[in-house]
Design a protein around this motif. Structure first.
Motif, short mmCIF file in Angstrom:
data_model
loop_
_atom_site.label_atom_id
_atom_site.label_comp_id
_atom_site.label_asym_id
_atom_site.label_seq_id
_atom_site.Cartn_x
_atom_site.Cartn_y
_atom_site.Cartn_z
N ALA A 165 0.85 -1.34 0.13
CA ALA A 165 0.01 0.00 0.14
C ALA A 165 0.78 1.31 0.06
O ALA A 165 1.33 1.83 1.20
CB ALA A 165 -1.04 -0.09 1.14
N PRO A 166 1.22 1.72 -1.26
CA PRO A 166 2.29 2.90 -1.26
C PRO A 166 1.12 4.28 -0.88
O PRO A 166 -0.11 4.30 -1.15
CB PRO A 166 2.62 3.15 -2.78
N LYS A 167 1.79 5.08 -0.12
CA LYS A 167 1.25 6.33 0.24
C LYS A 167 1.85 7.33 -0.52
O LYS A 167 2.84 7.89 -0.40
CB LYS A 167 1.18 6.57 1.68
N VAL A 168 0.92 8.10 -1.53
CA VAL A 168 1.56 9.05 -2.54
C VAL A 168 0.88 10.34 -2.09
O VAL A 168 -0.58 10.43 -2.23
CB VAL A 168 1.67 8.86 -3.90
N GLU A 169 1.51 11.36 -1.89
CA GLU A 169 1.00 12.75 -1.82
C GLU A 169 1.35 13.66 -3.10
O GLU A 169 2.25 13.83 -3.67
CB GLU A 169 1.74 13.59 -0.79
N ARG A 204 5.51 9.18 0.26
CA ARG A 204 5.81 9.40 1.76
C ARG A 204 5.61 8.20 2.62
O ARG A 204 6.06 8.08 3.74
CB ARG A 204 4.77 10.36 2.14
N GLY A 205 5.21 6.82 2.20
CA GLY A 205 5.22 6.00 2.98
C GLY A 205 4.80 4.60 2.01
O GLY A 205 4.34 4.64 1.12
N ILE A 206 5.07 3.50 2.83
CA ILE A 206 4.78 2.34 2.42
C ILE A 206 4.18 1.32 3.40
O ILE A 206 4.84 1.15 4.28
CB ILE A 206 5.66 1.63 1.55
N ASN A 207 2.91 0.67 3.23
CA ASN A 207 2.29 0.04 4.24
C ASN A 207 2.31 0.90 5.41
O ASN A 207 1.66 2.20 5.53
CB ASN A 207 2.98 -1.24 4.76
N ASP A 208 2.77 0.38 6.55
CA ASP A 208 2.76 1.00 7.87
C ASP A 208 4.02 1.95 8.14
O ASP A 208 4.10 2.40 9.36
CB ASP A 208 2.30 0.34 9.05
N VAL A 209 4.93 2.02 7.16
CA VAL A 209 6.04 2.62 7.27
C VAL A 209 6.14 4.08 6.76
O VAL A 209 5.93 4.14 5.58
CB VAL A 209 7.39 1.82 6.80
N GLU A 210 6.35 5.24 7.55
CA GLU A 210 6.47 6.61 6.86
C GLU A 210 7.98 6.76 6.67
O GLU A 210 8.67 6.39 7.34
CB GLU A 210 5.87 7.48 7.74
N LEU A 211 8.18 7.41 5.35
CA LEU A 211 9.52 7.29 4.97
C LEU A 211 10.16 8.55 5.52
O LEU A 211 9.40 9.85 5.42
CB LEU A 211 9.62 7.41 3.31
N ALA A 212 11.23 8.91 6.28
CA ALA A 212 11.79 10.17 6.82
C ALA A 212 12.11 10.87 5.67
O ALA A 212 12.24 12.16 5.81
CB ALA A 212 13.13 9.47 7.56
N ARG A 213 12.47 10.36 4.52
CA ARG A 213 12.69 10.93 3.24
C ARG A 213 12.06 10.63 1.97
O ARG A 213 12.16 9.51 1.53
CB ARG A 213 14.26 10.80 3.06
#
Length: 450
Positions: A165-169, A204-213
């Protein structure tokens, strides 16, 4: 008679916590239900909220028509009530003010009768137009319902990819209109390959992990829609070939050629740095300190002065490394660190892929732009992996399902392709060697059924 046992302090505490959970659930349910009702009432007026922010793309005409036609009974009633209140304030300001205050006090008092009522009251205090705008700004979560198995051929990796589940802004920059291939009958065009990477947002994130960068998604097909003055970006040599062919087309036809990129295989995006950046940034956010130390030591075997995972300098070093080096690092991340909490190569590929291309066919065309042959090559495209730019602009997204060999009749005949909609992998790879020139003819459109 035996004395009834009192509940233990632990049991009492657990019971109290359960009551608090129930109240919180009721309160949240009241908020959600109220906001859902109000969001449905927004209807056509949401158009203004969606377009008032320059960072949010405009609705298409069809979307606006659909929204505007939706009934909005609560908003209609609210408008009538506001009109009545306005008249009352003018004619009886003191009495009207007192009545409004008393009404609001009564609403607040009733809200205290239950957790759900409190939630409904809280939800009613939120501007539904702000809700609509905020929802548009939230990172989009793309569930991977179906994907091309070539993103990762390993059977054991399928569950991980399907659960991705990619999280794209979104930046709101990819807002091209739909166009029909038939609108361009008779026009000359240039075509070359395009990977499937997404453009127009930040991962900005994948699954339950938010990317710091967060990873900057630059495309790909949609590059032409968010880079004014450019229709494409590539290496310097390929860009020069495209420009040369475009200028020849201009001389032959008297008009600037269209640019129609065709779709590569799922692994085609590996050359761009986005896939590897995603694996590195995910590792920075998800791996343990020990695993990150081991990863840094591993990468230093390929980049001796490696600055480290989680550093801007490290990302710059990865981007500027040779393709062979980047491939080796991605392989190490995939094979040695995915079970330590990292991403597999297939997950990274999917995470940076345009959702419309998860299962789209190879050699398909998607977007159409135009090359400005009177402009020089752009020496600094701004793309992290493809430094040179082709001057021009995007026109629109093609609404029909067209494959590039359906437009390249001569090339299809020369290769003996029986069905231009189903070329072999070898035929598709042959197109990667150079850009091609063609013309959208009435005959080709007729064969496609248009």
């Amino acid at each position: 008679m035996a004395k009834k046992a009192e509940p233990s302090r632990v049991a009492a505490a657990l019971q109290y916590l359960q009551q608090m959970r129930d109240r919180a659930a009721d309160f949240g349910g009241g908020v959600v239900d109220t906001l859902a009702d109000r969001a449905r009432d927004v209807g056509g007026l949401a158009y203004e909220a969606f377009t008032s922010d320059p960072n949010i793309g405009r609705m298409t005409t069809a979307e606006y028509a659909q929204a505007a036609d939706r009934p909005t009974p609560r908003l209609d009633q609210a408008a009538q009530d506001l009109g009545t209140i306005g008249k009352a304030i003018v004619t009886q300001p003191v009495q009207t003010g007192k009545a409004l205050v008393q009404g609001e006090v009564e609403r607040a008092r009733q809200a205290m009768t239950s957790s759900r009522a409190a939630g409904e009251y809280a939800g009613s205090m939120v501007d539904p137009m702000r809700i609509a705008a905020a929802l548009r700004k939230m990172p989009e979560v793309s569930a991977i319902a179906e994907y091309d198995p070539r993103f990762d051929k390993r059977v054991k990796e399928r569950e991980r990819l399907q659960a991705l589940a990619p999280k794209v802004e979104s930046r709101g920059t990819v807002n091209a209109p739909e166009v029909s291939i038939t609108e361009f009958e008779g026009r000359p065009f240039i075509t070359s390959m395009s990977d499937r990477t997404a453009a127009g947002g930040l991962l900005r994130g994948i699954n339950d992990v938010e990317l710091a960068r967060p990873v900057n998604l630059q495309g790909g097909q949609d590059f032409m829609f968010e880079n004014p003055g450019m229709v494409w970006a590539s290496g310097t040599a390929p860009t020069k070939k495209i420009m040369k062919l475009a200028k020849e087309a201009r001389i032959m036809t008297g008009e600037d050629p269209l640019y129609i990129p065709w779709r590569m295989a799922p692994s085609g995006g590996d050359f761009a740095s986005m896939t590897g950046e995603t694996m590195l940034n995910y590792a920075d956010s998800a791996l343990s300190r020990k695993s990150k130390k081991e990863l840094n030591e591993t990468i230093r075997n390929f980049i001796p002065d490696w600055a480290g995972v989680g550093t801007e300098r490290g990302i710059e070093q990865f981007r500027s490394a040779k393709d062979k080096t980047r491939k080796a690092i991605k392989k190490k991340l995939d094979v040695e660190f995915r079970d330590a909490g990292g991403l597999s190569i297939g997950e990274a590929r999917l995470a940076v892929t345009d959702p419309r291309q998860y299962s789209a066919p190879d050699s398909g065309i998607q977007n159409i732009g135009i090359i400005h042959t009177d402009k020089p090559m752009v020496k600094q495209s701004g793309h992290a992996a493809y430094p040179a730019g082709v001057p021009g602009e995007g026109i629109g997204k093609i609404k029909e399902d067209v494959r590039i060999f359906e437009l390249l009749n001569e090339a299809a005949k020369a290769r003996g392709i029986v069905d231009p909609r189903a070329p072999s992998a070898r035929d598709v790879r042959a197109l990667q060697m150079k850009p091609y020139y063609g013309r959208i003819t009435a005959e080709a459109l007729k064969k496609m059924g248009y």
